[in-house]
Design an enzyme around this catalytic site. Structure first.
Site, mmCIF file in Angstrom:
data_model
loop_
_atom_site.group_PDB
_atom_site.id
_atom_site.type_symbol
_atom_site.label_atom_id
_atom_site.label_comp_id
_atom_site.label_asym_id
_atom_site.label_seq_id
_atom_site.Cartn_x
_atom_site.Cartn_y
_atom_site.Cartn_z
ATOM 1 N N ARG A 36 0.906 -1.064 -0.080
ATOM 2 C CA ARG A 36 0.114 -0.200 -0.236
ATOM 3 C C ARG A 36 0.942 1.616 0.430
ATOM 4 O O ARG A 36 0.612 2.693 -1.055
ATOM 5 C CB ARG A 36 -0.542 -0.360 1.399
ATOM 6 C CG ARG A 36 -1.872 -1.004 0.858
ATOM 7 C CD ARG A 36 -3.238 -0.904 1.805
ATOM 8 N NE ARG A 36 -4.347 -1.232 1.761
ATOM 9 C CZ ARG A 36 -5.170 -1.227 2.761
ATOM 10 N NH1 ARG A 36 -5.488 -1.526 3.737
ATOM 11 N NH2 ARG A 36 -6.412 -1.815 2.291
ATOM 12 N N LYS A 199 -17.150 -13.159 5.064
ATOM 13 C CA LYS A 199 -18.053 -12.835 5.504
ATOM 14 C C LYS A 199 -19.375 -12.492 4.536
ATOM 15 O O LYS A 199 -19.627 -11.773 3.288
ATOM 16 C CB LYS A 199 -17.879 -11.436 5.900
ATOM 17 C CG LYS A 199 -16.642 -11.341 6.776
ATOM 18 C CD LYS A 199 -15.654 -10.201 6.332
ATOM 19 C CE LYS A 199 -14.579 -9.845 5.450
ATOM 20 N NZ LYS A 199 -13.647 -8.867 5.565
ATOM 21 N N GLY A 350 -8.460 -7.964 0.712
ATOM 22 C CA GLY A 350 -7.501 -8.687 1.866
ATOM 23 C C GLY A 350 -6.500 -9.224 1.401
ATOM 24 O O GLY A 350 -5.860 -9.736 1.309
ATOM 25 N N GLY A 373 -13.121 -3.563 0.918
ATOM 26 C CA GLY A 373 -14.331 -3.499 1.070
ATOM 27 C C GLY A 373 -14.877 -2.613 0.335
ATOM 28 O O GLY A 373 -15.517 -2.019 -0.532
HETATM 29 P P1 ADP Z 1 -11.398 -10.691 1.923
HETATM 30 O O1 ADP Z 1 -10.287 -10.143 2.172
HETATM 31 O O2 ADP Z 1 -10.362 -11.813 0.402
HETATM 32 O O3 ADP Z 1 -12.318 -10.191 1.908
HETATM 33 P P2 ADP Z 1 -12.651 -12.405 3.462
HETATM 34 O O4 ADP Z 1 -12.694 -11.688 4.219
HETATM 35 O O5 ADP Z 1 -13.970 -12.486 3.158
HETATM 36 O O6 ADP Z 1 -11.615 -12.781 1.855
HETATM 37 O O7 ADP Z 1 -12.658 -13.957 3.869
HETATM 38 C C1 ADP Z 1 -11.290 -14.506 4.261
HETATM 39 C C2 ADP Z 1 -10.708 -15.599 5.246
HETATM 40 O O8 ADP Z 1 -12.026 -16.481 4.902
HETATM 41 C C3 ADP Z 1 -9.747 -16.144 5.378
HETATM 42 O O9 ADP Z 1 -9.328 -15.821 6.585
HETATM 43 C C4 ADP Z 1 -9.990 -17.575 5.247
HETATM 44 O O10 ADP Z 1 -9.415 -17.861 6.183
HETATM 45 C C5 ADP Z 1 -11.431 -17.511 5.509
HETATM 46 N N1 ADP Z 1 -12.407 -18.485 4.851
HETATM 47 C C6 ADP Z 1 -12.344 -19.427 3.335
HETATM 48 N N2 ADP Z 1 -12.772 -20.441 3.777
HETATM 49 C C7 ADP Z 1 -13.337 -20.739 4.220
HETATM 50 C C8 ADP Z 1 -14.101 -22.253 5.049
HETATM 51 N N3 ADP Z 1 -14.080 -22.937 4.736
HETATM 52 N N4 ADP Z 1 -13.705 -21.979 6.477
HETATM 53 C C9 ADP Z 1 -13.954 -21.330 7.138
HETATM 54 N N5 ADP Z 1 -12.862 -20.213 6.704
HETATM 55 C C10 ADP Z 1 -12.690 -20.123 6.073
HETATM 56 MG MG MG Z 2 -10.582 -10.391 4.992
#
Ligand code: ADP
Ligand code: MG
Length: 392
Positions: A36, A199, A350, A373
């Protein structure tokens, strides 16, 4: 929208205030991923070359919950930025007030001051008008380059903007908006959306919006189990967001109506414990006492075939718990398929971005967004508070 890019403003001998997103990971007082900071360098270097007098940088870092906690001080960022710029970046002790005002008044042309963490003041997140005025007093020109925070209407991203007579966006903000616009405006078909991560709640809005634009959805990560629950499939002890199951069902129904192909995993890596270091095993149906931690090989093959056919790809959220190498295969395989695809691809989020970097596959990606986000919010509504506030 009428927002001036930084290179259309005369910065010479002006107090130039750049709101950056230096919300970077730290370990033992050192920045462990300076992406960043690096992505903001073109804006910073431009302001210095054009004679900012002085250049004032501001950012938040982490969640200090409105008080000055040393663990969230910006000193590691000013040290790293000094190295990257090859010139001293002075670290201020606060982000507003008479001491900082005097410090700025004493600085010369081409000098750089990094204000202390904006979120040491609870007024920042509340977009408090007095705090916004205190920040605005420091600046002749306000530049927002903090794309990763542009979906928040805080004092430094929103309130202060209209209080400074000249304002605009930095190069990073401009680049992010331009690339995401490509997904909003006539994306080449087939437009494929890959969604995963944890999420569901925060991503429903953008899914609903993208249902009108995308041709194919590939669902993975924990999100997949909420969708599987909505389809009455067995999910065992997998992580489910029970409050979102009804919405997931509506999304599945809407996808049928809108002729969008929405694919869920057809096999899974499961384990008895989602943080176990033990290798998982592959199943078609998740047993009662197990939880899904990654997509299985059959799903990987199917998803990769869709990715290969796509012309436009947007990806948010990992396919499994990739932080554990035993459960990273799904995310790595999808990342490789996206990197090798001929499609124009954008990754936001992220954790998804961290995964692609960890696998050393960033080279094949069209655009890697610095905002998770924010990229979702922009795709959903085409505007962001931080961008609106810059309109002339
Ligand atoms: P991003 O930051 O890319 O938007 P999120 O924050 O929504 O993604 O989700 C990332 C998290 O989701 C990671 O820490 C990952 O470990 C978790 N995750 C992915 N698949 C699973 C799963 N099957 N069960 C629990 N957690 C999961
Ligand atoms: Mg995340």
């Amino acid at each position: 929208m009428n927002v001036q890019p930084i290179d259309r403003l005369d910065l010479s001998d002006q107090r130039v205030f750049i709101r950056a997103d230096f919300n970077v990971p730290l370990e033992d007082g050192r920045v462990t991923d300076d992406t960043r900071i690096r992505r903001t360098l073109p804006t910073i270097q431009h302001a210095l070359k054009e004679g900012a007098h002085p250049l004032i940088l501001a950012s938040h870092l982490g969640r200090p919950e409105g008080s000055p906690r040393p663990a969230y001080a910006l000193a590691p960022v000013s040290r790293r930025l000094s190295e990257l710029l090859g010139q001293t970046v002075v670290q201020a002790e606060d982000c507003a007030g008479t001491t900082v005002e005097k410090q700025i008044a004493a600085m010369g042309r081409g000098e750089v001051l990094l204000l202390e963490n904006l979120r040491f003041h609870p007024e920042e997140k509340k977009n408090d008008p007095d705090f916004a005025r205190a920040l605005a007093r420091l600046a002749d020109i306000y530049i927002n380059d903090a794309f990763g925070t542009a979906h928040r209407a805080h004092a430094s991203t929103y309130g202060m903007a209209s209080l400074v007579s000249r304002r605009g966006m930095g190069f990073l903000m401009q680049e992010e908006i331009a690339q995401l616009e490509r997904l909003r405006h006539d994306p080449a078909a087939p437009f494929l959306v890959i969604l995963g991560g944890a999420k569901v709640a925060g991503k429903i809005g953008v899914i609903q919006h993208l249902l009108d634009r995308a041709d194919v959805f590939l669902i993975g990560g924990a999100m997949a189990y909420t969708f599987m629950r909505a389809r009455d499939e067995k999910t065992g002890r997998s992580k489910i967001e029970s409050d979102e199951v009804d919405l997931a069902r509506e999304i599945i129904e809407a996808s049928v109506e809108k002729n969008v192909l929405l694919l869920l995993p057809t096999d899974h890596v499961v384990t008895a414990n989602d943080d176990s270091q033990a290798a998982g095993c592959v199943v078609r149906q998740i047993p009662e006492n197990m939880c899904g931690v990654d997509i299985g090989p059959r799903t990987i093959t199917g998803y990769s075939a869709e990715i290969e056919k796509a012309a436009t790809i947007f990806w948010n959220g990992p396919m499994g718990i990739f932080e554990n190498e035993a459960f990273a295969t799904g995310t790595r395989s999808v990342a490789r398929a996206v990197a090798e695809a001929s499609a124009f691809s954008v990754i936001g989020g992220g954790d998804s971005v961290a995964a692609v970097r960890q696998f050393d596959l960033s080279g094949g990606i069209g655009h890697i967004s610095t905002g998770g986000g924010a990229s979702l919010a922009f795709l959903e509504s085409r505007t962001l508070p931080g961008l609106d506030a810059l309109a002339a």
